[in-house]
Design a protein around this motif. Structure first.
Motif, mmCIF file in Angstrom:
data_model
loop_
_atom_site.group_PDB
_atom_site.id
_atom_site.type_symbol
_atom_site.label_atom_id
_atom_site.label_comp_id
_atom_site.label_asym_id
_atom_site.label_seq_id
_atom_site.Cartn_x
_atom_site.Cartn_y
_atom_site.Cartn_z
ATOM 1 N N GLY A 80 -46.602 18.603 3.434
ATOM 2 C CA GLY A 80 -47.396 19.213 4.571
ATOM 3 C C GLY A 80 -47.719 18.342 5.669
ATOM 4 N N LYS A 81 -47.351 17.173 5.587
ATOM 5 C CA LYS A 81 -47.608 16.070 6.907
ATOM 6 C C LYS A 81 -46.146 16.256 7.619
ATOM 7 N N PHE A 82 -45.264 16.867 7.176
ATOM 8 C CA PHE A 82 -43.985 17.000 7.874
ATOM 9 C C PHE A 82 -43.442 18.371 8.208
ATOM 10 N N GLN A 83 -44.236 19.374 8.477
ATOM 11 C CA GLN A 83 -44.148 20.643 8.586
ATOM 12 C C GLN A 83 -43.597 20.953 9.930
ATOM 13 N N GLN A 84 -44.145 20.117 10.973
ATOM 14 C CA GLN A 84 -43.506 20.385 12.607
ATOM 15 C C GLN A 84 -43.137 18.853 12.709
ATOM 16 N N ASN A 85 -42.339 18.692 13.696
ATOM 17 C CA ASN A 85 -41.839 17.389 13.582
ATOM 18 C C ASN A 85 -41.234 17.021 15.168
ATOM 19 N N ALA A 86 -41.016 15.743 15.552
ATOM 20 C CA ALA A 86 -40.172 15.221 16.517
ATOM 21 C C ALA A 86 -39.331 14.237 16.032
ATOM 22 N N TYR A 87 -38.178 14.327 16.836
ATOM 23 C CA TYR A 87 -36.988 12.957 16.361
ATOM 24 C C TYR A 87 -37.114 12.343 17.693
ATOM 25 N N ALA A 92 -37.869 20.545 16.474
ATOM 26 C CA ALA A 92 -37.144 19.023 16.839
ATOM 27 C C ALA A 92 -35.603 19.059 16.842
ATOM 28 N N ALA A 93 -35.171 18.367 17.496
ATOM 29 C CA ALA A 93 -33.522 18.281 17.394
ATOM 30 C C ALA A 93 -33.148 16.991 17.932
ATOM 31 N N ILE A 94 -31.844 16.558 17.379
ATOM 32 C CA ILE A 94 -31.237 15.567 17.861
ATOM 33 C C ILE A 94 -29.746 15.537 17.481
ATOM 34 N N THR A 104 -50.645 18.206 18.678
ATOM 35 C CA THR A 104 -50.208 19.849 18.529
ATOM 36 C C THR A 104 -48.643 19.810 18.756
ATOM 37 N N GLU A 105 -47.811 20.931 19.091
ATOM 38 C CA GLU A 105 -46.488 20.627 19.199
ATOM 39 C C GLU A 105 -46.182 19.314 20.189
ATOM 40 N N VAL A 106 -45.337 18.557 19.887
ATOM 41 C CA VAL A 106 -45.078 17.249 20.366
ATOM 42 C C VAL A 106 -43.675 16.674 20.520
ATOM 43 N N SER A 107 -43.475 15.887 21.676
ATOM 44 C CA SER A 107 -42.192 15.221 21.667
ATOM 45 C C SER A 107 -42.399 14.109 22.282
ATOM 46 N N VAL A 108 -41.344 12.998 21.534
ATOM 47 C CA VAL A 108 -41.377 11.677 21.734
ATOM 48 C C VAL A 108 -40.201 10.990 22.211
#
Length: 433
Positions: free
Chosen positions: A265-272, A189-191, A342-346
């Motif tokens: 563990g709930k925030f190992q992969q993310n989306a901003y 994720a990035a912002i 899975t890998e996600v963007s929002v």
């Protein structure tokens, strides 16, 4: 005071790049039982449909762009690879890569962060880098994304390069490179947010430290962390106060250490993504566990507090009830989307007047919601499973559907068999409202 680790693209030494063997096998998709950022060799076995790909001793397996066109979505062009319009092998020494996490840098330029990246497949080590960055000023995506040439004297050029290697995209964040310890570091994720110490914008990237690859769709992380850049992605500093160690334990560490917690563990992969309307004071972080089989969870923070995890709030699963520490997230009720995610963007879409979420590890799907915590709709298919075999959809911020100028949504999506990223366009007028 935050403890920080500075990583310069020009400081990544041969001792790191040359340590161990790349876990991914995109230079030929060898069935080694491991994989790169995709985490799934099953994608490779399915992904040969339509591309006519064949491995080249130097440039890897990328084939022609798969032709996919329905009344909902179409493939537009390769973004990366030797057969892409950007000719990333000859211009940036990128023969294969994935993900392409995309964000506006605050000045109207789009930055794209990629995962495990390979160059010349015929040389020892295959010029493996854990992650790289491309930049573009392209606002018209109807025919693809145009990445300009790299320039070692410019922080806005096509990539991060040095004067002695002007066609070699530099690694951004290093890793030990040993399976079972830390095999790679991958942006998720990035912002961009206003700089806390003056005018302009700072870039923030959330990444995962991968300990080992497992079976299809499974991998184990050491931690997630936030790195930031004040020079438009040229160099990155990991703020170690933002590390969320992923361990099945829950106990207090000595003073000065961030407590371990199973909820990390709930925030190992993310989306901003930014809040809209009544939620506009917040930046939201959607989190998932490592791999492709977890649920989605939600945190929020004010823009100035992105590096201060003590000021984050976490949704409990009940109305507008948020808690102030990750330890307080209740089990069973706090997920905003059930597994598998899975890998996600929002992002917020002015066209739909809703938040939209993209994910998928074979086909690509979209969900919508009026509020970040939902309720989120059932998934609607943008790209049919098995048709192109894509994963990791990352929305492009200059899409008309995100700018309020049209119905077209563009996103990067990765294809394991070619181990490269393509641009896909979807028509959001077809998404049920």
């Amino acid at each position: 005071m935050a403890c920080a680790l500075t990583v310069s693209a020009t400081m990544v030494g041969a001792s790191l790049l040359g340590t161990g063997t790349a876990a991914a096998s995109p230079c030929g998709n060898a069935s080694s039982g491991s994989s790169g950022s995709s985490g799934s060799l099953d994608l490779g076995s399915l992904g040969g449909l339509g591309s006519g790909s064949s491995s080249n001793p130097s440039t890897g397996p990328q084939g022609a762009l798969p032709i996919y066109a329905t009344n909902v979505s179409r493939t537009v062009a390769w973004v990366t690879g030797p057969r892409s319009p950007n000719l990333t092998f000859s211009r940036f020494t990128i023969s294969g890569t994935d993900l392409g996490v995309s964000w506006d840098n605050g000045y109207g330029q789009t930055l794209m962060a990629f995962g495990d990246t390979f160059g010349d497949c015929s040389v020892s080590g295959q010029q493996w880098r854990h992650n790289v960055l491309l930049r573009t000023d392209d606002k018209n995506l109807t025919d693809g994304i145009t990445v300009p040439d790299a320039d070692p004297t410019s922080t806005t050029s096509g990539s991060v390069v040095t004067a002695d290697r002007p066609t070699y995209a530099q690694q951004l964040i290093s890793a030990v490179g040993f399976q079972g310890v830390e095999v790679t570091t991958i942006p998720t994720a990035a912002i961009s947010l206003p700089r806390p110490d003056g005018p302009g914008f700072r870039q923030y990237m959330n990444y995962m430290s991968v300990r080992s690859w497992g079976s299809a769709g499974n991998w184990v992380t050491n931690f997630s962390a936030i790195a930031y850049s004040d020079d438009n992605g040229q160099t990155w500093t990991t703020d170690t106060d933002t590390i969320l160690i992923n361990a099945p334990v829950d106990f207090e560490l000595p003073e000065g250490w961030r407590p371990l917690d199973t909820n990390n563990g709930k925030f190992q992969q993310n989306a901003y993504f930014r809040g809209h309307g009544a939620d506009s004071e917040w930046v939201y972080q959607l989190g998932t566990p490592n791999g492709r089989f977890g649920a989605a969870f939600l945190a929020r923070f004010h823009p100035d507090d992105i590096l201060d995890l003590d000021k984050y709030q976490y949704w409990t699963g009940t109305g507008d009830v948020w808690v102030d520490t990750i330890r307080e997230i209740p089990e069973g009720t706090s997920q905003i989307v059930p597994p598998p995610v899975t890998e996600v963007s929002v992002s917020w879409s002015p066209y739909l007047n809703k938040y939209i979420m993209l994910d998928g590890d074979n086909g690509i799907r979209i969900r919508t919601a009026d509020k970040p915590e939902g309720p989120w709709s059932s998934a609607f298919t943008l790209v049919e499973p098995g048709a192109v075999v894509l994963y990791g959809p990352m929305m492009l911020p200059q899409s008309p559907a995100l700018k309020g100028t049209g119905k077209e949504l563009y996103f990067n999506a990765s294809r394991w068999s070619d181990y490269n990223v393509m641009l896909v366009q979807s028509d959001l007028s077809k998404v049920p409202k």
